[in-house]
Design a protein around this motif. Structure first.
Motif, short mmCIF file in Angstrom:
data_model
loop_
_atom_site.label_atom_id
_atom_site.label_comp_id
_atom_site.label_asym_id
_atom_site.label_seq_id
_atom_site.Cartn_x
_atom_site.Cartn_y
_atom_site.Cartn_z
N ASP A 1 4.46 -9.14 0.08
CA ASP A 1 5.03 -10.30 0.77
C ASP A 1 4.84 -10.21 2.28
O ASP A 1 4.95 -11.21 2.99
N TYR A 2 4.61 -8.99 2.79
CA TYR A 2 4.41 -8.83 4.23
C TYR A 2 2.94 -8.96 4.61
O TYR A 2 2.57 -8.76 5.76
N LYS A 3 2.07 -9.26 3.63
CA LYS A 3 0.66 -9.50 3.95
C LYS A 3 0.46 -11.01 4.12
O LYS A 3 1.05 -11.81 3.38
N SER A 4 -0.37 -11.40 5.07
CA SER A 4 -0.50 -12.83 5.41
C SER A 4 -1.32 -13.60 4.38
O SER A 4 -1.28 -14.82 4.33
N GLY A 5 -2.13 -12.88 3.59
CA GLY A 5 -3.04 -13.56 2.67
C GLY A 5 -4.44 -13.68 3.26
O GLY A 5 -5.39 -14.01 2.55
N VAL A 6 -4.58 -13.44 4.56
CA VAL A 6 -5.93 -13.43 5.16
C VAL A 6 -6.57 -12.09 4.81
O VAL A 6 -5.99 -11.03 5.07
N ARG A 7 -7.77 -12.13 4.21
CA ARG A 7 -8.42 -10.89 3.79
C ARG A 7 -9.02 -10.17 5.00
O ARG A 7 -9.78 -10.77 5.76
N PRO A 8 -8.66 -8.87 5.21
CA PRO A 8 -9.22 -8.18 6.37
C PRO A 8 -10.74 -8.13 6.32
O PRO A 8 -11.33 -7.99 5.25
N VAL A 9 -11.34 -8.22 7.51
CA VAL A 9 -12.80 -8.19 7.60
C VAL A 9 -13.30 -6.78 7.96
O VAL A 9 -14.44 -6.59 8.34
N TRP A 10 -12.42 -5.79 7.83
CA TRP A 10 -12.82 -4.41 8.12
C TRP A 10 -13.88 -3.95 7.12
O TRP A 10 -13.91 -4.40 5.96
N CYS A 11 -14.74 -2.99 7.52
CA CYS A 11 -15.75 -2.43 6.62
C CYS A 11 -15.05 -1.75 5.44
O CYS A 11 -13.97 -1.18 5.61
N PRO A 12 -15.68 -1.79 4.26
CA PRO A 12 -15.10 -1.07 3.12
C PRO A 12 -14.92 0.41 3.47
O PRO A 12 -15.83 1.03 4.02
N GLY A 13 -13.72 0.94 3.24
CA GLY A 13 -13.45 2.36 3.52
C GLY A 13 -12.85 2.61 4.89
O GLY A 13 -12.45 3.75 5.20
N CYS A 14 -12.76 1.60 5.75
CA CYS A 14 -12.17 1.77 7.10
C CYS A 14 -10.72 2.27 6.96
O CYS A 14 -9.96 1.77 6.11
N GLY A 15 -10.35 3.22 7.79
CA GLY A 15 -8.99 3.77 7.75
C GLY A 15 -7.91 2.72 7.98
O GLY A 15 -6.77 2.87 7.51
N ASP A 16 -8.26 1.64 8.69
CA ASP A 16 -7.25 0.64 9.04
C ASP A 16 -6.63 -0.03 7.81
O ASP A 16 -5.49 -0.50 7.86
N TYR A 17 -7.36 -0.05 6.68
CA TYR A 17 -6.77 -0.59 5.44
C TYR A 17 -5.54 0.24 5.03
O TYR A 17 -4.52 -0.31 4.60
N GLY A 18 -5.67 1.56 5.16
CA GLY A 18 -4.56 2.46 4.80
C GLY A 18 -3.36 2.23 5.71
O GLY A 18 -2.21 2.28 5.27
N VAL A 19 -3.65 1.98 6.98
CA VAL A 19 -2.56 1.75 7.95
C VAL A 19 -1.83 0.45 7.60
O VAL A 19 -0.59 0.40 7.59
N LEU A 20 -2.60 -0.59 7.26
CA LEU A 20 -1.99 -1.88 6.90
C LEU A 20 -1.12 -1.72 5.65
O LEU A 20 0.00 -2.25 5.59
N ALA A 21 -1.61 -0.96 4.66
CA ALA A 21 -0.83 -0.75 3.43
C ALA A 21 0.46 0.00 3.74
O ALA A 21 1.55 -0.38 3.27
N SER A 22 0.38 1.05 4.54
CA SER A 22 1.59 1.83 4.88
C SER A 22 2.57 1.00 5.71
O SER A 22 3.79 1.08 5.53
N PHE A 23 2.02 0.18 6.59
CA PHE A 23 2.88 -0.65 7.45
C PHE A 23 3.63 -1.68 6.60
O PHE A 23 4.85 -1.86 6.76
N SER A 24 2.91 -2.34 5.67
CA SER A 24 3.55 -3.35 4.82
C SER A 24 4.65 -2.71 3.97
O SER A 24 5.73 -3.28 3.79
#
Ligand SMILES: Cc1ncc(C[n+]2csc(CCOP(=O)(O)OP(=O)(O)O)c2C)c(N)n1
Ligand code: SF4
Ligand SMILES: [Mg+2]
Length: 297
Positions: free
Chosen positions: A25-48
């Motif tokens: 519910d804390y994700k906006s629904g906009v799909r991140p444009v980060w490269c597959p495997g970028c560490g920032d995906y993990g940060v977004l998941a932990s933050f949410s």
């Protein structure tokens, strides 16, 4: 401000109004444009997950960023957001906090944003201690602009912009934050999501400026994921986070990179001190507008 006024303000732990929402519910629904495997995906998941655990209403959260791959973060979160200008996440976040102190303000960005162009802001905002959480996704590179060395890149790093290797010694964000009197200093890793969630929660609950350096590898231009996995280790349970010198020694540890809370020592926030000053002025027996107008004549 008289020192007794500052001492009379008791630092507290941050509390929130509570809602029941899932991490999704804390994700906006906009799909991140980060490269597959970028560490920032993990940060977004932990933050949410941290927001869901803390049960903060999305409309009370403002996320402020600079420019960079990591600075796209606010776009992907269901909250208010401000994708600002390069290196200016902290002054923008301070403005939001001063205007609306009841909001939960989180600044985010990369190592270039924080420690190259934004470097002039970091120590001063740390010592001012506004109640802002600052998450820096450190990949030791400028990711968005395709791989130039940043202030946290190791000496000798060979990239297109440094074909003979970088000459500069890297800056240590943890030591910098400790020396700047940040009241909360921690390091997490995007590949350790559970631990990172707990660190982000502790940072957001801390009342004051909380800084978290998050190791978040750039798989396209500086893929150090395996090296970081081998180098990171938890801060020993015996460490006293009120001891700033001990925290500095941990940061200097030559055998690896410690993860966890290096330092936490609450003190009155910038907003609280400002409010006290305003209250004091309201009780004063002089007329400030009248005094000011004398200088305008
Ligand atoms: C004033 C200004 N100077 C330079 C740039 C170009 N620029 C955009 S992002 C960036 C660095 C990004 O690196 P970092 O902050 O580490 O974020 P990352 O992409 O690695 O997540 C630079 C130099 C800019 N957008 N604005
Ligand atoms: S360029 Fe690097 S930092 Fe940017 S999205 Fe791709 S992997 Fe992540
Ligand atoms: Mg970077």
């Amino acid at each position: 401000m008289p020192s007794n006024l500052i001492q009379s303000m008791q630092p507290q732990t941050r509390t929130f109004e509570l809602v029941n929402l899932s991490a999704n519910d804390y994700k906006s629904g906009v799909r991140p444009v980060w490269c597959p495997g970028c560490g920032d995906y993990g940060v977004l998941a932990s933050f949410s997950k941290a927001l869901a655990d803390l049960r903060i209403p999305p409309e009370q959260i403002v996320i402020v960023s600079g420019i960079g791959c990591s600075s796209r973060f606010p776009i992907f979160v269901n909250s208010y957001g401000l994708h600002g200008t390069h290196g200016r996440a902290l002054p923008l976040a301070t403005g939001v906090k001063m205007a609306q102190p009841e909001l939960v303000v989180v600044a985010v960005g990369g190592d270039g944003d924080a420690f190259s162009i934004g470097m002039g802001h970091f120590p001063h905002i740390a010592r001012r201690n506004p109640d802002i959480t600052y998450l820096v996704m450190d990949n030791e590179i400028y990711g968005l602009t395709k791989g130039q060395p940043s202030p946290t890149s190791p000496v000798g790093m060979e990239k297109k912009a440094s074909p003979y290797g970088t000459l500069e010694t890297p800056l240590d964000p943890i030591l910098l934050a400790l020396a700047s009197n940040a009241s909360f200093v921690a390091r997490g890793f995007s590949s350790k999501p559970k631990e990172l969630t707990e660190l982000i929660k502790a940072a957001m609950q801390h009342k004051g400026f909380s800084f978290v350096q998050i190791i978040s590898p750039c798989v396209s231009f500086n893929d150090m994921t395996q090296e970081f996995k081998g180098a990171t280790l938890p801060i020993p349970a015996t460490h006293d986070p009120r001891d700033r010198l001990a925290a500095m020694k941990l940061a200097e540890h030559p055998g690896g990179m410690y993860l966890g809370i290096f330092y936490q020592q609450p003190r009155p926030t910038y907003e609280e001190k400002m409010q006290s000053l305003q209250d004091k002025n309201a009780r004063a027996d002089y007329d400030l507008p009248e005094m000011m107008s004398r200088f305008m004549r």
